[in-house]
Design an enzyme around this catalytic site. Structure first.
Site, PDB file in Angstrom:
ATOM      1  N   GLN A 205       0.821  -1.203   0.000  1.00  0.00           N
ATOM      2  CA  GLN A 205       0.000   0.000   0.000  1.00  0.00           C
ATOM      3  C   GLN A 205       0.859   1.259   0.000  1.00  0.00           C
ATOM      4  O   GLN A 205       0.330   2.364  -0.011  1.00  0.00           O
ATOM      5  CB  GLN A 205      -0.910   0.013   1.228  1.00  0.00           C
ATOM      6  N   ASN A 206       2.169   1.089   0.037  1.00  0.00           N
ATOM      7  CA  ASN A 206       3.074   2.234   0.138  1.00  0.00           C
ATOM      8  C   ASN A 206       3.352   2.851  -1.228  1.00  0.00           C
ATOM      9  O   ASN A 206       3.291   2.176  -2.255  1.00  0.00           O
ATOM     10  CB  ASN A 206       4.390   1.809   0.796  1.00  0.00           C
ATOM     11  N   HIS A 225      -1.418   1.249  -4.549  1.00  0.00           N
ATOM     12  CA  HIS A 225      -1.762   2.667  -4.595  1.00  0.00           C
ATOM     13  C   HIS A 225      -0.781   3.448  -5.456  1.00  0.00           C
ATOM     14  O   HIS A 225      -0.649   4.663  -5.307  1.00  0.00           O
ATOM     15  CB  HIS A 225      -1.813   3.251  -3.181  1.00  0.00           C
ATOM     16  N   CYS A 233       2.225  13.346 -16.980  1.00  0.00           N
ATOM     17  CA  CYS A 233       1.588  14.644 -17.204  1.00  0.00           C
ATOM     18  C   CYS A 233       0.080  14.462 -17.243  1.00  0.00           C
ATOM     19  O   CYS A 233      -0.432  13.614 -17.989  1.00  0.00           O
ATOM     20  CB  CYS A 233       2.095  15.256 -18.506  1.00  0.00           C
ATOM     21  N   CYS A 236      -0.938  15.764 -21.186  1.00  0.00           N
ATOM     22  CA  CYS A 236      -0.610  15.043 -22.424  1.00  0.00           C
ATOM     23  C   CYS A 236      -0.254  13.587 -22.187  1.00  0.00           C
ATOM     24  O   CYS A 236      -0.105  12.828 -23.150  1.00  0.00           O
ATOM     25  CB  CYS A 236       0.538  15.743 -23.154  1.00  0.00           C
ATOM     26  N   CYS A 260       5.364  19.209 -22.808  1.00  0.00           N
ATOM     27  CA  CYS A 260       4.473  20.358 -23.048  1.00  0.00           C
ATOM     28  C   CYS A 260       5.288  21.643 -23.205  1.00  0.00           C
ATOM     29  O   CYS A 260       5.002  22.469 -24.084  1.00  0.00           O
ATOM     30  CB  CYS A 260       3.476  20.512 -21.891  1.00  0.00           C
ATOM     31  N   SER A 342      -2.974  -1.489   9.302  1.00  0.00           N
ATOM     32  CA  SER A 342      -4.173  -1.851  10.063  1.00  0.00           C
ATOM     33  C   SER A 342      -5.281  -2.353   9.156  1.00  0.00           C
ATOM     34  O   SER A 342      -6.374  -2.675   9.629  1.00  0.00           O
ATOM     35  CB  SER A 342      -4.671  -0.646  10.875  1.00  0.00           C
ATOM     36  N   CYS A 382       8.105  -3.206  13.492  1.00  0.00           N
ATOM     37  CA  CYS A 382       8.245  -4.190  12.412  1.00  0.00           C
ATOM     38  C   CYS A 382       9.693  -4.633  12.234  1.00  0.00           C
ATOM     39  O   CYS A 382       9.964  -5.834  12.053  1.00  0.00           O
ATOM     40  CB  CYS A 382       7.730  -3.605  11.095  1.00  0.00           C
TER      41      CYS A 382
END
Length: 431
Positions: A205-206, A225, A233, A236, A260, A342, A382
């Site tokens: 998820q990092n 994610h 961009c 474009c 651009c 979590s 951890c």
């Protein structure tokens, strides 16, 4: 907590830790009662507990980690039946814990014999580098965004907000852009699993891309994610390595698209006709245009904004996420390890429920969770937990953040035979 009754969940149900109280079930008692519920079914279970007079409904709620609201105090036990029904429904919707896995030795043995391990990782595996997580009270990123005046701090990662005003995102991006030269012992542990032929897939998820830095191969990493690894961009679609926009991010500037910019220079100062209603849709990030012709019917073309390829709210997760999970991993996995998260954000939080329930699951984080029944909880920092596991496995974890003479205390809270707390020993200060 109980998806079918969100109003009751938000207002009336409070998770608690069982205490030494005659009206509260002990941890051992709660564990037994939850097991009996699954073995007997809800009807027989209620007959043998509440109907038989062995337990009041109010006390039985504590077996499911629930405390009734104070406005029910003094009412008859029947007033608690509705909440008890919801608690039973919620418990039966969870995966059942596998009773044969409980100890740290069991966790070590599972790591030894498993060859298709799925890892679910979250922000907790990066915080030892000073990269903030998102939801920790006081220290998490969202807690630090109140000064922005947003209705919800998550709007920082809302794609519509970004398109309207990317300055909001870039005002905080410099605090979360990764230090690309370092990774944690936990990242190293993931890489070691791969080197030993044990890693099936790491669902991360990092967004810091540190798994790649640690040596986890891209084909075994699903960045659920997205990440800072690349940037595109929004105008474009031009894509580049994420590190190329880091200098702008760290300087507090909005990175513009080089393609651009190049096209604008080649085409010269050409204006384009403004479409109907464009005034209402003009993005705030174009407000730095210095033209005095705001009332004219023309817009001056500007270079698009580069956006890190993070999956913002409002954007779809990568197709590879669901494809790999359903078509590749589900039939191969032999162990699930969740580290530093979590599991509160869907759909990643649903992965453990989608996988076969007979596959053992280990949880590694600072605090235990209650909405999922893991088989073994290994609680603590951890990096400390994985270092101790590697020591017991005989796997050398060579990392600058792991002391050569590190010693770790492991304790098991009374009443929780599958929950273990890892604490790094510290030498007493010299007099």
């Amino acid at each position: 907590m109980i998806h079918s009754q969100p109003m009751l969940t938000n207002q009336f149900i409070i998770l608690i830790y069982p205490a030494a109280d005659p009206e509260t079930c002990t941890p051992e008692e709660a564990s037994r009662l939850r097991r009996e519920l699954r073995e007997q079914g809800p009807a027989v279970f209620c007959q043998r507990t509440v109907d038989a007079g062995r337990y009041t409904a109010k006390k039985l709620l504590s077996a499911f980690g629930i405390k009734a609201p104070s406005f029910l105090d003094g009412q008859s036990d029947e007033a608690y039946f509705g909440l008890l029904s919801l608690a039973i429904t919620r418990e039966l919707s969870k995966r059942a814990k596998l009773s044969r896995y409980n100890t740290v030795a069991d966790a070590v043995d599972l790591l030894k014999k498993s060859n298709n391990i799925i890892l679910l990782t979250g922000a907790g595996i990066s915080t030892s580098l000073g990269i903030p997580d998102f939801r920790s009270k006081g220290t998490g990123l969202y807690s630090k965004l109140e000064h922005l005046g947003l209705n919800d701090p998550q709007e920082v990662f809302d794609i519509d907000v970004f398109k309207q005003d990317p300055t909001i995102f870039y005002s905080v991006a410099k605090d979360i852009v990764p230090d690309t030269d370092r990774y944690t012992p936990t990242h190293k542990f993931i890489s070691m699993l791969n080197q030993r032929g044990k890693l099936l897939t790491n669902y991360s998820q990092n967004i810091d891309n540190l798994e790649i830095k640690a040596g986890v191969p891209k084909e075994k990493l699903i960045q659920c994610h997205g990440s800072f690894g690349t940037a595109s961009c929004v105008q474009c679609g031009f894509k580049t390595q994420g590190e190329k926009i880091f200098p702008d991010i760290k300087s507090g500037n909005i990175p513009r698209c080089p393609r651009c910019v190049q096209n604008l220079r080649a085409s010269g100062p050409v204006k384009r006709k403004r479409s109907a209603g464009a005034d209402k849709r003009r993005r705030r990030w174009s407000a730095d245009d210095t033209s005095d012709e705001d009332d004219s019917e023309y817009d001056i073309p500007t270079a698009g904004v580069m956006k890190p390829d993070i999956t913002f709210f409002g954007e779809a997760l990568p197709d590879e996420f669901s494809r790999r999970l359903t078509e590749h991993d589900r039939d191969k996995v032999d162990l699930v390890i969740v580290i530093g998260t979590s599991l509160k954000v869907t759909p990643v939080s649903e992965i453990v429920s989608w996988l076969p329930s007979h596959i053992p699951q280990i949880y590694i984080s600072r605090q235990a969770v209650t909405h999922i029944n893991f088989d073994i909880d290994l609680l603590g920092d951890c990096d400390v937990v994985v270092a101790e596991l590697c020591r017991r496995l005989g796997w050398p974890l060579d990392h600058e953040m792991v002391p050569a003479d590190q010693k770790v205390d492991v304790t098991t809270p009374e009443g929780y035979k599958s929950r273990h707390v890892f604490t790094e020993q510290t030498e007493p200060a010299e007099k």
